[in-house]
Design an enzyme around this catalytic site. Structure first.
Site, PDB file in Angstrom:
ATOM      1  N   GLU A 282      -1.600  -2.559  -1.201  1.00 56.15           N
ATOM      2  CA  GLU A 282      -0.409  -3.443  -1.390  1.00 56.15           C
ATOM      3  C   GLU A 282       0.569  -3.821  -0.265  1.00 56.15           C
ATOM      4  OE1 GLU A 282      -1.488  -6.294  -3.826  1.00 56.15           O
ATOM      5  OE2 GLU A 282      -3.294  -4.836  -3.508  1.00 56.15           O
ATOM      6  N   ASP A 363      -6.152  -3.402   4.966  1.00 58.59           N
ATOM      7  CA  ASP A 363      -6.071  -1.658   3.845  1.00 58.59           C
ATOM      8  C   ASP A 363      -6.099  -0.571   5.911  1.00 58.59           C
ATOM      9  OD1 ASP A 363      -7.690  -2.362   2.077  1.00 58.59           O
ATOM     10  OD2 ASP A 363     -10.028  -2.189   3.113  1.00 58.59           O
TER      11      ASP A 363
HETATM   12 ZN   LIG Z   1      -5.770  -6.864  -0.342  1.00 56.66          ZN
END
Ligand SMILES: [Zn+2]
Length: 424
Positions: A282, A363
């Site tokens: 996030e 990521d």
């Molecule tokens: Zn995401």
């Protein structure tokens, strides 16, 4: 001349509507077929972590949602055709213009279309929550909570939406040719206000937010924020389990309202290092300014659409092509909102691809700031818990998916994006 324009636009709308509906049905059938044909085997990469039972549950959940989506498409089309060529809007216009005028007429007309649409969607919403979600063990909502949510949502929408609508209609009437520019400025201001108000005043109407308790998760999160130079943020746990067992974490608000929110369901299911990895993802969105980019993108698009509406507003053929005798500002707003989606549907894969790119970037950031292994373990667990399919139809996924398929995401996590140059 106008007659030709009317016919051309009617035909263009019918074509866009027909083609987008066929495309949606085709993709939906593909998804169902693909998922069912891969139902009997867990993909090799996941065999260690996901049981055949869990895999089949995910397949059945995906298929059930896909089928319900087709029913929803049918309902949506029927409502759209009833409102336009079926004379629904014309009837609403005649009813309200006989009783009200000016701003009150416009607000009543638009509010009645919104209420009718919500009522038509209500049976599907009820079915989704109390049959489909319940069948797979996700629903934790009671009918009483559903009703109180509905009442609160209606109240909040009315409190925020009606003044906005009154202001928009007034600007459209008062500002002459360039009204759309003023409406756009108002729209931007309104959105920023809601973005600020949502975490502080709106979200607490629906959920309880408690500060994250001291412990391993908190210590890890604070260390992570330090490592990423995010300063101190307020950390909250939200009782998402009141409504559903789906888990999530998010990062919300700006300025004083900035906070990080964890669903209680996420904290229950993931280990502290996995929670840390999910939060690092996030934060990756924040680090890459994805949220700001998205907001700028949406504002730019809304300017384009408002400028287009500015042109259509005065064109008699726009109304006549869609089943109305004549037009006005309120009717133009409603028609525009109804007519635009089939024309913009072909752009869906573009937005999905952009979103997937952002997911890969987040990521990669998480893999740097936390551990790739923890993130992939967390993803596998979340896929299993949410019964998300591991075998989506590639084309369906390319078209719609805001997140890359699990296998791709995990494969990427374990391939360094910025590998050092090889000596050869
Ligand atoms: Zn995401």
């Amino acid at each position: 001349m106008d007659h030709i324009l009317t016919q051309t636009f009617s035909a263009a709308f019918l074509l866009a509507l027909g083609l987008s509906a066929i495309l949606r049905l085709w993709l939906s059938w593909r998804q169902e077929r693909f998922v069912l044909s891969h139902r009997d085997q867990v993909p090799a990469a996941f065999r260690e972590h996901i049981s055949l039972t869990a895999h089949q549950r995910a397949a059945d959940y995906t298929v059930a949602k896909t089928r319900l989506g087709r029913l929803a498409l049918g309902v949506e089309l029927a409502l759209l055709l009833t409102l336009t060529w079926g004379g629904g809007l014309q009837a609403l216009h005649e009813f309200w213009s006989a009783h009200l005028e000016g701003l009150y007429y416009g607000m009543a007309l638009i509010a009645s279309v919104v209420v009718i649409t919500s009522l038509v969607d209500l049976p599907l919403d009820l079915y989704r929550q109390f049959r489909l979600e319940a069948r797979f063990g996700f629903n934790r909502m009671t009918p009483a909570l559903f009703l109180s949510d509905l009442a609160k949502q209606t109240l909040v929408s009315a409190l925020l939406g009606l003044p906005l609508l009154a202001a928009v209609l007034s600007l459209m009437d008062a500002m002459g040719q360039a009204w759309w520019l003023y409406v756009w400025l108002l729209w931007m201001g309104f959105n920023l206000l809601v973005l600020f108000a949502y975490p502080l005043w709106i979200a607490p109407l629906f959920n309880r937010f408690t500060p994250l308790a001291d412990g391993e998760v908190k210590a890890r999160v604070q260390a992570l924020l330090q490592r990423g130079h995010f300063g101190n943020r307020e950390l909250f746990v939200m009782d998402g389990s009141r409504r559903s067992s789906h888990g999530n974490a998010y990062f919300t608000g700006f300025g004083k309202a900035r906070r990080i929110v964890f669903f209680d369901t996420l904290l229950e299911r993931l280990s502290p290092p996995q929670v840390e990895a999910v939060l690092a993802h996030e934060l990756g969105h924040f680090h890459h300014r994805h949220i700001v980019k998205r907001i700028i993108g949406i504002f730019t698009l809304s300017l384009v659409f408002l400028a287009l509406l500015g042109q259509l507003l005065e064109a008699p053929w726009f109304y006549q092509a869609l089943g109305l005798e004549q037009g006005n500002t309120a009717l133009a707003l409603v028609l525009f909102a109804l007519v635009i989606p089939p024309f913009t549907f072909p752009l869906t894969p573009l937005f999905s691809a952009l979103s997937r790119r952002h997911e890969f970037q987040a990521d990669a950031y998480a893999a740097q700031l936390a551990a790739a292994d923890d993130l992939s373990a967390a993803l596998v667990k979340l896929y299993e818990d949410n019964a998300a399919t591991l075998t989506p139809d590639p084309l369906h996924s390319l078209f719609y998916d805001s997140h890359p398929p699990a296998a791709q995401r995990i494969a990427h996590l374990h391939t360094p994006l910025h590998a050092p140059p090889s000596p050869a």
